[in-house]
Scaffold this motif. Sequence first.
Motif, PDB file in Angstrom:
ATOM      1  N   MET A  73       0.844  -1.209   0.000  1.00 20.22           N
ATOM      2  CA  MET A  73       0.000   0.000   0.000  1.00 20.22           C
ATOM      3  C   MET A  73       0.872   1.249   0.000  1.00 20.22           C
ATOM      4  O   MET A  73       2.020   1.219   0.411  1.00 20.22           O
ATOM      5  CB  MET A  73      -0.907   0.013   1.244  1.00 20.22           C
ATOM      6  N   LEU A  74       0.303   2.364  -0.454  1.00 19.91           N
ATOM      7  CA  LEU A  74       1.063   3.603  -0.506  1.00 19.91           C
ATOM      8  C   LEU A  74       1.292   4.150   0.890  1.00 19.91           C
ATOM      9  O   LEU A  74       0.423   4.095   1.746  1.00 19.91           O
ATOM     10  CB  LEU A  74       0.301   4.647  -1.330  1.00 19.91           C
ATOM     11  N   SER A  75       2.470   4.697   1.107  1.00 17.70           N
ATOM     12  CA  SER A  75       2.802   5.237   2.418  1.00 17.70           C
ATOM     13  C   SER A  75       2.223   6.630   2.595  1.00 17.70           C
ATOM     14  O   SER A  75       1.899   7.317   1.632  1.00 17.70           O
ATOM     15  CB  SER A  75       4.321   5.302   2.575  1.00 17.70           C
ATOM     16  N   VAL A  76       2.132   7.055   3.855  1.00 24.80           N
ATOM     17  CA  VAL A  76       1.688   8.414   4.159  1.00 24.80           C
ATOM     18  C   VAL A  76       2.638   9.423   3.529  1.00 24.80           C
ATOM     19  O   VAL A  76       2.225  10.454   2.998  1.00 24.80           O
ATOM     20  CB  VAL A  76       1.624   8.623   5.684  1.00 24.80           C
ATOM     21  N   ALA A  77       3.927   9.094   3.543  1.00 21.94           N
ATOM     22  CA  ALA A  77       4.930  10.007   2.975  1.00 21.94           C
ATOM     23  C   ALA A  77       4.700  10.227   1.491  1.00 21.94           C
ATOM     24  O   ALA A  77       4.856  11.332   0.974  1.00 21.94           O
ATOM     25  CB  ALA A  77       6.331   9.444   3.209  1.00 21.94           C
ATOM     26  N   GLU A  80      -5.766 -12.530 -20.981  1.00 24.32           N
ATOM     27  CA  GLU A  80      -6.430 -12.272 -19.704  1.00 24.32           C
ATOM     28  C   GLU A  80      -6.611 -10.778 -19.492  1.00 24.32           C
ATOM     29  O   GLU A  80      -5.715  -9.984 -19.768  1.00 24.32           O
ATOM     30  CB  GLU A  80      -5.593 -12.858 -18.562  1.00 24.32           C
ATOM     31  N   CYS A  81      -7.790 -10.386 -19.019  1.00 26.89           N
ATOM     32  CA  CYS A  81      -8.049  -8.985 -18.699  1.00 26.89           C
ATOM     33  C   CYS A  81      -8.252  -8.844 -17.189  1.00 26.89           C
ATOM     34  O   CYS A  81      -8.960  -9.648 -16.576  1.00 26.89           O
ATOM     35  CB  CYS A  81      -9.291  -8.477 -19.426  1.00 26.89           C
ATOM     36  N   LYS A  82      -7.617  -7.827 -16.629  1.00 27.99           N
ATOM     37  CA  LYS A  82      -7.766  -7.565 -15.200  1.00 27.99           C
ATOM     38  C   LYS A  82      -8.378  -6.185 -15.010  1.00 27.99           C
ATOM     39  O   LYS A  82      -8.033  -5.242 -15.725  1.00 27.99           O
ATOM     40  CB  LYS A  82      -6.411  -7.624 -14.495  1.00 27.99           C
ATOM     41  N   PRO A  83      -9.290  -6.044 -14.048  1.00 22.51           N
ATOM     42  CA  PRO A  83      -9.889  -4.726 -13.802  1.00 22.51           C
ATOM     43  C   PRO A  83      -8.925  -3.817 -13.043  1.00 22.51           C
ATOM     44  O   PRO A  83      -8.205  -4.265 -12.152  1.00 22.51           O
ATOM     45  CB  PRO A  83     -11.108  -5.059 -12.945  1.00 22.51           C
ATOM     46  N   VAL A  84      -8.901  -2.563 -13.420  1.00 22.06           N
ATOM     47  CA  VAL A  84      -8.108  -1.557 -12.711  1.00 22.06           C
ATOM     48  C   VAL A  84      -9.071  -0.519 -12.145  1.00 22.06           C
ATOM     49  O   VAL A  84      -9.871   0.061 -12.879  1.00 22.06           O
ATOM     50  CB  VAL A  84      -7.088  -0.875 -13.646  1.00 22.06           C
ATOM     51  N   TYR A  85      -8.991  -0.316 -10.840  1.00 24.82           N
ATOM     52  CA  TYR A  85      -9.791   0.709 -10.174  1.00 24.82           C
ATOM     53  C   TYR A  85      -8.838   1.787  -9.679  1.00 24.82           C
ATOM     54  O   TYR A  85      -7.890   1.508  -8.941  1.00 24.82           O
ATOM     55  CB  TYR A  85     -10.555   0.109  -8.991  1.00 24.82           C
ATOM     56  N   ILE A  86      -9.099   3.026 -10.075  1.00 26.30           N
ATOM     57  CA  ILE A  86      -8.189   4.114  -9.725  1.00 26.30           C
ATOM     58  C   ILE A  86      -8.950   5.438  -9.801  1.00 26.30           C
ATOM     59  O   ILE A  86      -9.916   5.563 -10.567  1.00 26.30           O
ATOM     60  CB  ILE A  86      -6.967   4.121 -10.684  1.00 26.30           C
ATOM     61  N   ASN A  87      -8.561   6.398  -8.993  1.00 27.23           N
ATOM     62  CA  ASN A  87      -9.181   7.728  -9.014  1.00 27.23           C
ATOM     63  C   ASN A  87      -8.174   8.741  -9.540  1.00 27.23           C
ATOM     64  O   ASN A  87      -7.032   8.780  -9.080  1.00 27.23           O
ATOM     65  CB  ASN A  87      -9.612   8.141  -7.605  1.00 27.23           C
ATOM     66  N   TYR A 128      -3.204  10.828  -8.549  1.00 29.80           N
ATOM     67  CA  TYR A 128      -4.148   9.722  -8.486  1.00 29.80           C
ATOM     68  C   TYR A 128      -4.136   9.142  -7.082  1.00 29.80           C
ATOM     69  O   TYR A 128      -3.222   9.380  -6.291  1.00 29.80           O
ATOM     70  CB  TYR A 128      -3.785   8.631  -9.505  1.00 29.80           C
ATOM     71  N   ASP A 129      -5.163   8.376  -6.757  1.00 23.16           N
ATOM     72  CA  ASP A 129      -5.126   7.503  -5.595  1.00 23.16           C
ATOM     73  C   ASP A 129      -5.978   6.281  -5.904  1.00 23.16           C
ATOM     74  O   ASP A 129      -6.605   6.191  -6.971  1.00 23.16           O
ATOM     75  CB  ASP A 129      -5.551   8.209  -4.300  1.00 23.16           C
TER      76      ASP A 129
END
Length: 311
Positions: free
Chosen positions: A1-5, A65-72, A84-85
């Motif tokens: 996961m992404l860090s706070v930094a 194969e296709c994979k879903p990507v969820y991103i904002n 992005y997050d």
Amino acid sequence: MLSVAFFLSLFLNNPSFVPRNEKVKEFRIVENDTLTYTLKLALDDKGRPQYFFRNIFTPVCYTNECKPVYINFYWDLLGNYMRYDLPKNKVLTKVDHDEFKEEDYQKLQDILAQPNSIFADLKMEDLITTGTEDLTDSVDVKAGATLKTIKNQVIDGAVYTCYTLWQIAYGKAVPEMQKIIESYTDDKLLHSFLTSNNYHYQYWAMEKVVGKDGSVSKPFEQDLQQIIAGKNIFTAKYALQHVNNSFFESEARQVWLWESYQKAAYPLQITMLKKLANIPLTSSLANNLKAALTNANQEQASLINQILAKN
């Protein structure tokens, strides 16, 4: 996961970013017969626009194969990509199903922040060999860049993901955002743009408040002065070069211009002197320029003498 930094670094590097507000206006965007999505505009408590964002779902297909990507994604009010997050509990993965590491997420931000990416002029088949994640043998020729440069602009094992997401960040939603913000344009928005640290906003707003003849709309004269005396030498030079000479003819304005000149970086000083070449000087400014000859270098002295010769 992404860090706070990491998130903190994204925030600090994007001064236009405003924390998400509960007020959101939604716009239905139709790109083609098969693609429709919702673009969202965040508003403050007074209903003023803050930034655009989009909750994205897109399939990324590797081999068979296709994979879903969820991103904002988040853009400023002119459609310039900011950051992005990821939605809660969502991650990005590579072709071998390995999850992105923190450095991959950081590199993705760097890739998406490049409007002049190699992705702009390449098709997917130019970039990777069909059915694989391997760069094509001719990618360096088609991209007009070295293989090392190209590898620096992609994430190993996630080239297709990088390409797909970059195309969304700089895609057809951008002109839609620009159309939307036109409907919100008023004096308050223009003031906020002109006084912003976002140079995209400043250029856009200057085109609105400076006429083709260089005249400046009265309510925005102070904003233009602030830009000229500001720290961004590029927007300052742009303002100087586009504002009509008459803007600088009053005694008060010339006092201010001289004060700004003394504080300005050398390249901006030269632009100011070139601007003064065709402006009638007050006696005060003429005397200040004469006194400045003592410490002027050759370029400055030449310009100052040309100015004084006309006055």
